[in-house]
Design a protein around this motif. Sequence first.
Motif, PDB file in Angstrom:
ATOM      1  N   GLN A 342     -39.573 -42.114  56.435  1.00 16.96           N
ATOM      2  CA  GLN A 342     -38.593 -41.855  55.356  1.00 16.96           C
ATOM      3  C   GLN A 342     -39.433 -41.868  53.876  1.00 16.96           C
ATOM      4  N   VAL A 343     -38.760 -40.962  53.023  1.00 16.96           N
ATOM      5  CA  VAL A 343     -39.007 -40.900  51.686  1.00 16.96           C
ATOM      6  C   VAL A 343     -37.881 -40.914  50.701  1.00 16.96           C
ATOM      7  N   GLU A 344     -37.916 -41.577  49.395  1.00 16.41           N
ATOM      8  CA  GLU A 344     -36.924 -41.456  48.459  1.00 16.41           C
ATOM      9  C   GLU A 344     -37.297 -40.668  47.297  1.00 16.41           C
ATOM     10  N   LEU A 345     -36.023 -39.967  46.757  1.00 13.29           N
ATOM     11  CA  LEU A 345     -36.304 -39.274  45.554  1.00 13.29           C
ATOM     12  C   LEU A 345     -35.226 -39.836  44.501  1.00 13.29           C
ATOM     13  N   PRO A 346     -35.653 -40.018  43.343  1.00 13.61           N
ATOM     14  CA  PRO A 346     -34.369 -40.194  42.290  1.00 13.61           C
ATOM     15  C   PRO A 346     -33.640 -38.959  42.135  1.00 13.61           C
ATOM     16  N   LEU A 347     -32.290 -39.233  41.917  1.00 12.53           N
ATOM     17  CA  LEU A 347     -31.437 -38.027  41.714  1.00 12.53           C
ATOM     18  C   LEU A 347     -30.671 -38.415  40.363  1.00 12.53           C
ATOM     19  N   ILE A 348     -30.432 -37.298  39.494  1.00 10.49           N
ATOM     20  CA  ILE A 348     -29.612 -37.402  38.223  1.00 10.49           C
ATOM     21  C   ILE A 348     -28.633 -36.584  38.351  1.00 10.49           C
ATOM     22  N   LEU A 349     -27.411 -37.003  38.591  1.00 10.08           N
ATOM     23  CA  LEU A 349     -26.020 -36.160  38.607  1.00 10.08           C
ATOM     24  C   LEU A 349     -25.338 -36.321  37.205  1.00 10.08           C
ATOM     25  N   MET A 350     -25.021 -35.346  36.508  1.00 11.61           N
ATOM     26  CA  MET A 350     -24.171 -35.276  35.260  1.00 11.61           C
ATOM     27  C   MET A 350     -23.149 -34.131  35.121  1.00 11.61           C
ATOM     28  N   ASN A 351     -22.454 -34.182  34.140  1.00 14.61           N
ATOM     29  CA  ASN A 351     -21.490 -32.816  33.970  1.00 14.61           C
ATOM     30  C   ASN A 351     -22.377 -32.169  32.936  1.00 14.61           C
ATOM     31  N   PRO A 352     -22.037 -30.715  32.988  1.00 11.40           N
ATOM     32  CA  PRO A 352     -22.555 -29.720  32.297  1.00 11.40           C
ATOM     33  C   PRO A 352     -22.053 -29.725  30.969  1.00 11.40           C
ATOM     34  N   LYS A 353     -22.962 -29.581  29.729  1.00 17.12           N
ATOM     35  CA  LYS A 353     -22.233 -29.432  28.410  1.00 17.12           C
ATOM     36  C   LYS A 353     -21.285 -28.206  28.209  1.00 17.12           C
ATOM     37  N   PRO A 354     -20.117 -28.405  27.799  1.00 20.71           N
ATOM     38  CA  PRO A 354     -19.387 -27.190  27.611  1.00 20.71           C
ATOM     39  C   PRO A 354     -19.885 -26.261  26.430  1.00 20.71           C
ATOM     40  N   GLN A 355     -19.183 -25.075  26.317  1.00 20.85           N
ATOM     41  CA  GLN A 355     -19.624 -24.232  25.374  1.00 20.85           C
ATOM     42  C   GLN A 355     -19.418 -24.915  23.840  1.00 20.85           C
ATOM     43  N   ASP A 356     -18.092 -25.663  23.726  1.00 23.36           N
ATOM     44  CA  ASP A 356     -17.975 -26.158  22.335  1.00 23.36           C
ATOM     45  C   ASP A 356     -17.153 -27.452  22.592  1.00 23.36           C
ATOM     46  N   VAL A 357     -17.822 -28.795  22.853  1.00 24.47           N
ATOM     47  CA  VAL A 357     -17.181 -29.973  23.087  1.00 24.47           C
ATOM     48  C   VAL A 357     -16.277 -30.482  21.740  1.00 24.47           C
ATOM     49  N   GLY A 358     -16.438 -29.741  20.797  1.00 22.62           N
ATOM     50  CA  GLY A 358     -15.755 -30.188  19.438  1.00 22.62           C
ATOM     51  C   GLY A 358     -14.356 -29.890  19.543  1.00 22.62           C
ATOM     52  N   LEU A 359     -13.893 -28.977  20.191  1.00 15.95           N
ATOM     53  CA  LEU A 359     -12.537 -28.574  20.208  1.00 15.95           C
ATOM     54  C   LEU A 359     -11.619 -29.439  20.815  1.00 15.95           C
ATOM     55  N   PRO A 360     -10.348 -29.527  20.423  1.00  8.98           N
ATOM     56  CA  PRO A 360      -9.510 -30.325  21.014  1.00  8.98           C
ATOM     57  C   PRO A 360      -9.045 -29.786  22.205  1.00  8.98           C
ATOM     58  N   VAL A 361      -8.894 -30.595  23.445  1.00  6.69           N
ATOM     59  CA  VAL A 361      -8.657 -29.994  24.776  1.00  6.69           C
ATOM     60  C   VAL A 361      -7.441 -30.424  25.161  1.00  6.69           C
ATOM     61  N   GLY A 362      -6.553 -29.793  26.120  1.00  7.87           N
ATOM     62  CA  GLY A 362      -5.373 -30.363  26.719  1.00  7.87           C
ATOM     63  C   GLY A 362      -5.626 -30.999  27.890  1.00  7.87           C
TER      64      GLY A 362
END
Length: 363
Positions: A342-362
């Motif tokens: 067995q070997v282990e690897l660290p994994l980083i899971l995140m959300n992608p940055k939207p095109q423009d996160v500054g706009l109000p969203v619904g």
Amino acid sequence: MSKVYKKTSGNGALTLYLGKRDYVDHVQNVDSIEGVVKIDPADLGGKKVFVQLACAFRYGREDLDVIGLSFRKDIWFKHLQLYPAADHKPTLTPMHDCLLKKAGEQGHAFTFDIPVNLPCSVTLQPGPDDAGKACGVDFEVKTYISDVADPEEKLDKKDTARLIVRKIQFAPDATGAPGPKADICKSFMMSDKPVHLEASLDKEIYYHGDPINVNVKVKNETTKTVTKIKVTVDQTTDVVLYSADKYTKTVLCQEFGETIDANSTFDKSLTITPLLADNKEKRGLALDGRLKDEDTNLASNTIMRDGMDKEVLGILVSYKIKVNLMVSSGGLLGGLTASDVQVELPLILMNPKPQDVGLPVGE
């Protein structure tokens, strides 16, 4: 603006308006919360109106609070007096202007600056039979009627209006750095030569829901046979705020029927995709903060800044990938005497940055 979020108090005297409910942590700074409260002075009974932003850790259900125990611990909070007007006079932004048009002449604008050292919103997945609000870290904007900013007595629900908001992080820009790699060389009894296993990932950070290619290289110099390869992804949740409660839950376990004969090599990419959809029944699994019952995903990795106090973060989330080779001894007892590499690897899971996160969203 595609959506305005509002909540009115039970007595109708207060209406809280927000243009969005997701506020992005950009590492160096966090989006400000810009809102408006519509206040009807005729229904205040001579009392004042405040608005509060609170970051809290919830670790129990409110309906169990029957002996005065608090199941909610404030990590940080701030009050502002809106009526009668005090010393809070925010610089009006386009967001404020839009919300003030909705609220009319009785609207009062406010702005909260979120400190960069506060945790992001995390929800611990409730079990199938659990009721009430889920445990985890949340942010709440609340406006209320009171004589003082921080009343000792519990506020009457009819005198309050509140909205849960989220503090979220997006994956940083790609650094171009290679993904993690790990290797091991293991020998077995009755065998003078080893099995070499190397596993690696193509990149540092993966987005939720994207396939992950685990590159596996094996050099089997023994007389034994590798009967299968098992890949697992574990989520480790470290609840650091109120106890040393650290636990690990497997969010993916996948077996690949790859046979590696004695004195042979193997070099292949195995594709896995850890998803919340496959883990809906796992109580206590960490998820990105959710609003009501809308869909979310597995919690993103906690990104620590230098010098941050871990305890303030409340919940730390990390992932690792484990690659196991199941090695059979062969013969009649081959299956019973199998061992693994067995070997282990660290994994980083995140959300992608939207095109423009500054706009109000619904929603």
